[in-house]
Design an enzyme around this catalytic site. Structure first.
Site, mmCIF file in Angstrom:
data_model
loop_
_atom_site.group_PDB
_atom_site.id
_atom_site.type_symbol
_atom_site.label_atom_id
_atom_site.label_comp_id
_atom_site.label_asym_id
_atom_site.label_seq_id
_atom_site.Cartn_x
_atom_site.Cartn_y
_atom_site.Cartn_z
ATOM 1 N N ARG A 148 0.859 -1.182 0.000
ATOM 2 C CA ARG A 148 0.000 0.000 0.000
ATOM 3 C C ARG A 148 0.894 1.230 0.000
ATOM 4 N NH1 ARG A 148 -3.773 2.209 4.950
ATOM 5 N NH2 ARG A 148 -1.919 3.432 5.401
ATOM 6 N N TYR A 160 -2.897 11.599 5.873
ATOM 7 C CA TYR A 160 -3.198 10.247 6.344
ATOM 8 C C TYR A 160 -2.177 9.222 5.813
ATOM 9 C CZ TYR A 160 -4.922 5.595 6.537
ATOM 10 O OH TYR A 160 -4.972 4.253 6.768
ATOM 11 N N ASP A 210 -5.047 3.770 -0.063
ATOM 12 C CA ASP A 210 -6.170 4.040 0.843
ATOM 13 C C ASP A 210 -6.546 5.512 0.747
ATOM 14 O OD1 ASP A 210 -8.032 4.085 2.866
ATOM 15 O OD2 ASP A 210 -6.746 3.115 4.369
ATOM 16 N N HIS A 212 -9.095 6.659 2.376
ATOM 17 C CA HIS A 212 -9.534 6.899 3.752
ATOM 18 C C HIS A 212 -10.731 7.836 3.849
ATOM 19 C CE1 HIS A 212 -8.770 6.763 8.162
ATOM 20 N NE2 HIS A 212 -8.258 5.592 7.832
ATOM 21 N N GLU A 236 -9.012 2.078 -1.828
ATOM 22 C CA GLU A 236 -9.744 1.729 -0.596
ATOM 23 C C GLU A 236 -10.555 2.915 -0.092
ATOM 24 O OE1 GLU A 236 -7.166 -0.152 2.219
ATOM 25 O OE2 GLU A 236 -8.233 0.703 3.934
ATOM 26 N N GLU A 262 -13.865 -1.476 6.381
ATOM 27 C CA GLU A 262 -13.236 -1.518 7.708
ATOM 28 C C GLU A 262 -14.090 -0.852 8.792
ATOM 29 O OE1 GLU A 262 -9.488 0.464 6.706
ATOM 30 O OE2 GLU A 262 -10.069 2.079 8.032
ATOM 31 N N ARG A 283 -13.713 -5.448 3.180
ATOM 32 C CA ARG A 283 -12.610 -5.306 4.136
ATOM 33 C C ARG A 283 -13.054 -5.354 5.591
ATOM 34 N NH1 ARG A 283 -9.809 -1.485 4.876
ATOM 35 N NH2 ARG A 283 -7.866 -2.552 5.328
ATOM 36 N N GLU A 339 -4.450 -7.332 5.284
ATOM 37 C CA GLU A 339 -3.520 -6.259 5.657
ATOM 38 C C GLU A 339 -2.561 -6.755 6.744
ATOM 39 O OE1 GLU A 339 -5.531 -2.866 7.249
ATOM 40 O OE2 GLU A 339 -3.831 -1.527 6.897
ATOM 41 N N TRP A 402 -12.029 11.980 8.577
ATOM 42 C CA TRP A 402 -10.605 11.635 8.742
ATOM 43 C C TRP A 402 -10.295 10.331 8.015
ATOM 44 C CZ3 TRP A 402 -8.194 7.431 11.272
ATOM 45 C CH2 TRP A 402 -6.768 7.486 11.176
HETATM 46 C C1 GCO Z 1 -6.235 0.732 7.336
HETATM 47 C C2 GCO Z 1 -7.017 1.693 8.143
HETATM 48 C C3 GCO Z 1 -6.406 2.063 9.449
HETATM 49 C C4 GCO Z 1 -7.412 2.863 10.262
HETATM 50 C C5 GCO Z 1 -7.332 2.474 11.682
HETATM 51 C C6 GCO Z 1 -8.311 3.224 12.552
HETATM 52 O O1 GCO Z 1 -6.560 0.632 6.170
HETATM 53 O O2 GCO Z 1 -5.368 0.095 7.874
HETATM 54 O O3 GCO Z 1 -7.522 2.736 7.378
HETATM 55 O O4 GCO Z 1 -5.172 2.700 9.315
HETATM 56 O O5 GCO Z 1 -7.211 4.225 10.101
HETATM 57 O O6 GCO Z 1 -7.564 1.096 11.775
HETATM 58 O O7 GCO Z 1 -8.299 2.734 13.856
HETATM 59 MG MG MG Z 2 -8.125 1.816 5.501
#
Ligand code: GCO
Ligand code: MG
Length: 402
Positions: A148, A160, A210, A212, A236, A262, A283, A339, A402
């Site tokens: 990644r 991020y 990602d 995010h 992602e 996630e 995910r 991951e 975020w």
């Molecule tokens: C990832 C995630 C994490 C999250 C975290 C939040 O893809 O690994 O985005 O980095 O930000 O799990 O607690």
């Molecule tokens: Mg993520």
């Protein structure tokens, strides 16, 4: 019949915070479940202690499905990260117990091996593109076949996904750190570094990225289309996870594969994404989506629609979850990738055993159950420390995802 005799909620912060549920049966068999919800840990600990543990005592630990239904339907109040994480902790601990009673590693109870090892992706990042490419070279040397890539966006402090001192650990402040975000700067900058990563690493490696949850649907559509030549393994969480119909729009514009899940906690949250073929990888994680029992159900639904797994595996998911996820990924037919972020060194002082990394893959332990043990004496040395995830603000000061 053995019964659940004791259920303890354990908090410790060896490098980062973890909540663990430990179930002990009247036969003395011990099972572990992870209950960590990053930045909101105490809510799950309290939910377990006050509302779940009293319901477990005296119950038959072998009736895993029944316990799942009892805790889910019996609460009346449905879904959500706190409830689903608490149910996951019980579910995984009971699977651990069942494996130990049977004398079999968990993947055997789930149908046995579909593969030798579970392909994992690691993170490469940098405060500049050069630094990110060097980090990606390091990942390749360690044998990773999937990486990644994230680089700091110029002018966007705290972008991020960028490591500090060799580690990426977002929940690192006693109160939320406030970070900047600019969609315009990101959209101008990110496609270029993804292209640079592909040119630098060549075709023999899977590249992931990602977003995010930062873009609107039309911005995500533009981004996905613009990076098609990079041949990403996935993009992602391009948009906030609240709205599944966003993906209908994105899908009409780009062939870049999409991974989501996630922050989604149940099969009902991902049902439309899967059955309408709006995503390619789901995910959801063992710990936040109701444990082995429920995630297996999600993966089975996904398999019908050519959607593969992409298990969340950040370091806020404890080694108990990593082991459980690796057992599940070893058994299912539709693995995508898992991951692998790794843990702070101190974490291994508390959690022993579990999945091991070699040659781009995670491998399950052949010990009965999950193969993880919890060291109370070590855990006592790392008192619980509250840590929050950051909050993002746009350049004008308003709050962004975020
Ligand atoms: C990832 C995630 C994490 C999250 C975290 C939040 O893809 O690994 O985005 O980095 O930000 O799990 O607690
Ligand atoms: Mg993520």
């Amino acid at each position: 019949m053995a019964t659940v005799e004791r259920a303890e909620v354990l908090l410790t912060s060896p490098g980062r915070t973890f909540v663990t549920l430990r179930i002990t049966t009247s036969d003395g068999v011990v099972g572990l479940g992870d209950a960590t919800l990053n930045g909101r840990e105490l809510a799950v600990a309290t939910y377990l202690r006050d509302h779940v543990v009293p319901l477990l005592i005296g119950k038959d630990p072998a009736r895993i499905e029944d316990m799942w239904q009892y805790l889910f339907r019996g609460a009346y109040w449905r879904r959500g990260p706190v409830t689903m994480t608490a149910i996951a902790a019980v579910d995984v601990a009971l699977w651990d117990v069942k494996g130990k009673v049977a004398g079999l590693p968990l993947y055997q109870l789930l149908g046995g091996r579909s593969r030798d090892g579970v392909m994992v992706y690691t993170h490469a990042s940098g405060s500049s593109v050069e630094e990110m490419l060097e980090d990606a070279d390091r990942a390749r040397e360690l044998g990773y076949r999937a990486i990644r890539v994230q680089a700091a966006v110029p002018g966007v402090a705290g972008t991020y996904g960028v490591k500090k001192n060799g580690r990426y650990e977002p929940a690192d402040h006693a109160l939320p750190d406030e970070q900047l975000w600019s969609t315009e700067a990101y959209l101008d900058f990110a496609p270029g570094y993804l292209r640079a990563a592909r040119e630098h690493l060549g075709d023999g490696v899977h590249l992931l990225h990602d977003v995010h949850h930062r873009l609107t649907p039309i911005e995500a559509a533009r981004f996905g289309r613009e990076v098609e030549d990079v041949k990403l393994f996935w993009m992602e969480d391009p948009t906030p996870a609240d709205s599944q119909d966003a993906y209908r729009l994105i899908r009409q514009h780009t062939t870049t594969p999409i991974a989501v899940g996630e922050v989604l906690t149940s099969i009902w949250d991902v049902k439309d994404l899967i059955t309408e073929r709006l995503i390619d990888y789901v995910r959801c994680s063992v710990v936040h989506a109701g444990g082995i029992t429920h995630l297996r159900r999600i993966y089975d639904l996904a398999a019908l629609y050519d959607v593969r797994s992409g298990s969340h595996g950040a370091s806020d998911l404890s080694p108990v979850t990593q082991a459980a996820a690796t057992h599940l990924a070893t058994a299912i037919p539709n693995l995508g990738v898992q991951e692998h972020m790794g843990y702070p060194d101190l974490t291994a002082e508390v959690f022993h055993g579990g999945a091991t990394y070699a040659d781009g893959s995670l491998h399950v332990s052949e010990e009965p159950g999950l193969g993880v043990t919890y060291d109370d004496a070590a855990a006592a040395r790392f008192e619980y420390e509250p840590r929050y995830l950051p909050v993002a603000r746009r350049l004008d000061g308003s709050v962004h995802d975020w």
